[in-house]
Design an enzyme around this catalytic site. Sequence first.
Site, PDB file in Angstrom:
ATOM      1  N   ARG A  98       0.850  -1.210   0.000  1.00  0.00           N
ATOM      2  CA  ARG A  98       0.000   0.000   0.000  1.00  0.00           C
ATOM      3  C   ARG A  98       0.878   1.250   0.000  1.00  0.00           C
ATOM      4  O   ARG A  98       0.609   2.222  -0.705  1.00  0.00           O
ATOM      5  CB  ARG A  98      -0.945  -0.010   1.217  1.00  0.00           C
ATOM      6  CG  ARG A  98      -2.025  -1.091   1.129  1.00  0.00           C
ATOM      7  CD  ARG A  98      -3.080  -0.923   2.222  1.00  0.00           C
ATOM      8  NE  ARG A  98      -2.554  -1.138   3.571  1.00  0.00           N
ATOM      9  CZ  ARG A  98      -2.539  -2.301   4.203  1.00  0.00           C
ATOM     10  NH1 ARG A  98      -3.023  -3.388   3.627  1.00  0.00           N
ATOM     11  NH2 ARG A  98      -2.053  -2.394   5.429  1.00  0.00           N
ATOM     12  N   LYS A 112     -12.250  14.916   4.905  1.00  0.00           N
ATOM     13  CA  LYS A 112     -13.392  14.438   4.112  1.00  0.00           C
ATOM     14  C   LYS A 112     -14.234  13.445   4.895  1.00  0.00           C
ATOM     15  O   LYS A 112     -13.689  12.614   5.633  1.00  0.00           O
ATOM     16  CB  LYS A 112     -12.874  13.757   2.834  1.00  0.00           C
ATOM     17  CG  LYS A 112     -13.984  13.308   1.897  1.00  0.00           C
ATOM     18  CD  LYS A 112     -13.500  12.368   0.823  1.00  0.00           C
ATOM     19  CE  LYS A 112     -13.785  10.940   1.228  1.00  0.00           C
ATOM     20  NZ  LYS A 112     -13.542   9.975   0.136  1.00  0.00           N
ATOM     21  N   GLU A 169     -19.260  15.194   1.734  1.00  0.00           N
ATOM     22  CA  GLU A 169     -19.531  14.323   0.586  1.00  0.00           C
ATOM     23  C   GLU A 169     -20.758  13.436   0.794  1.00  0.00           C
ATOM     24  O   GLU A 169     -20.652  12.347   1.363  1.00  0.00           O
ATOM     25  CB  GLU A 169     -18.310  13.428   0.295  1.00  0.00           C
ATOM     26  CG  GLU A 169     -18.549  12.514  -0.909  1.00  0.00           C
ATOM     27  CD  GLU A 169     -17.412  11.535  -1.187  1.00  0.00           C
ATOM     28  OE1 GLU A 169     -16.510  11.397  -0.341  1.00  0.00           O
ATOM     29  OE2 GLU A 169     -17.462  10.881  -2.238  1.00  0.00           O
ATOM     30  N   LYS A 221     -18.468  17.774  -2.047  1.00  0.00           N
ATOM     31  CA  LYS A 221     -18.095  16.718  -2.995  1.00  0.00           C
ATOM     32  C   LYS A 221     -19.348  15.937  -3.313  1.00  0.00           C
ATOM     33  O   LYS A 221     -20.002  15.404  -2.414  1.00  0.00           O
ATOM     34  CB  LYS A 221     -17.011  15.813  -2.380  1.00  0.00           C
ATOM     35  CG  LYS A 221     -16.620  14.641  -3.272  1.00  0.00           C
ATOM     36  CD  LYS A 221     -15.276  14.062  -2.869  1.00  0.00           C
ATOM     37  CE  LYS A 221     -14.963  12.805  -3.663  1.00  0.00           C
ATOM     38  NZ  LYS A 221     -13.564  12.371  -3.497  1.00  0.00           N
TER      39      LYS A 221
HETATM   40  P1  13P Z   1     -14.212   7.687  -6.725  1.00  0.00           P
HETATM   41  O1  13P Z   1     -13.809   8.843  -7.616  1.00  0.00           O
HETATM   42  O2  13P Z   1     -13.488   6.407  -7.063  1.00  0.00           O
HETATM   43  O3  13P Z   1     -15.691   7.553  -6.606  1.00  0.00           O
HETATM   44  O4  13P Z   1     -13.655   8.044  -5.275  1.00  0.00           O
HETATM   45  C1  13P Z   1     -13.807   9.311  -4.796  1.00  0.00           C
HETATM   46  C2  13P Z   1     -13.990   9.289  -3.328  1.00  0.00           C
HETATM   47  O5  13P Z   1     -13.215   9.878  -2.608  1.00  0.00           O
HETATM   48  C3  13P Z   1     -15.143   8.582  -2.763  1.00  0.00           C
HETATM   49  O6  13P Z   1     -15.275   8.905  -1.413  1.00  0.00           O
END
Ligand code: 13P
Length: 340
Positions: free
Chosen positions: A46, A136, A177, A219
């Site tokens: 990772r 986030k 988000e 987001k």
């Molecule tokens: P994806 O663009 O692969 O959907 O991932 C963005 C993300 O941070 C989801 O929480």
Amino acid sequence: MAGHTIESIAATLLAPGKGLLAADESFPTIEKRFKALDIPSTEENRLAYREMLFTTPGLKEFISGVILFDETIRQRTKDGIPLPEMLTKEGIIPGIKVDKGTISLPNFAGEMITQGLDGLRERFAEYRELGARFTKWRAVIAIGEGLPTATCIEANARALALFAALSQEADLVPIVEPEVLMDGAHTLARCEEVTRVTLKCVFDALFDQRVVLEQMLLKTGMVLSGKDCPPQAEISEVAEATIRCLGRAVPAAVPGIVFLSGGQSDLAATERLNAICAVDDVPWTLSFSYGRALQDAALKTWRGSAANAAPAQAGLYHRAKCNGLAVRGKYSSDLESVVR
Ligand code: 13P
């Protein structure tokens, strides 16, 4: 980045022609992505993968910030430099995913609630020390028969608002988000309705929690036809529905909206972003915060081997550049022939 205000961090994340790289896959998610390519999900792999991504030459031309996972923000490069410090020196702002994933919402089959509020104030203080400047939290809203319910949307909106208030208290820009999933056979119109209702509920909760809208980013997913919906909406319809939906639900005080890719192919995510960003006269800066749509080609090329690092980095650079151009409405699919 000491001395930078929360507004200036938000503005730097939204620099013209730049977007975010989401590299914050949790343990189960990175394992799933690695497993598809027979790469064992060890701590060493990772780290090697993410260090490879972050040291891509020229990445900062198109990437303003990277969202890290808890394990990654504590890791060091081969030369012993903490990854967030390495990114900051490169001119890329490190951020951190702070939610602890989803669990099923009791009494609401098929719906989920995001967890991770306990101890969050203390974790924010630690992440700040480790170099993070933004955060986030992802909530998930599924579309289906009778779904989503108001209970699910409201519970997730409350959690997002508490997260955002705590993040601002710690001087960290929150990325709020609420992801409406693409899974299902629903139409574009249904996605638009669910996204609008969800965003309205989220902004009501943010308002109640006294979150400063000027100091956060949203987001969200684009407004799309469900993955299994025939027919799939045209790019121009997606752009029109997305801008209309955001215009109705997102206050102009929010400085920026960044899109997730959510399982779209990398090319579709770029083409649609280009069409959305080509629309004039919107009150927010629009950009991307892609995980899969930036990483897919790079991961498939890397396949766990250091010998593939240079072409894998070229793949990431290419996608970052295409999306950087899309943010300016200047992407053309002719650019793809260079690499593919
Ligand atoms: P994806 O663009 O692969 O959907 O991932 C963005 C993300 O941070 C989801 O929480």
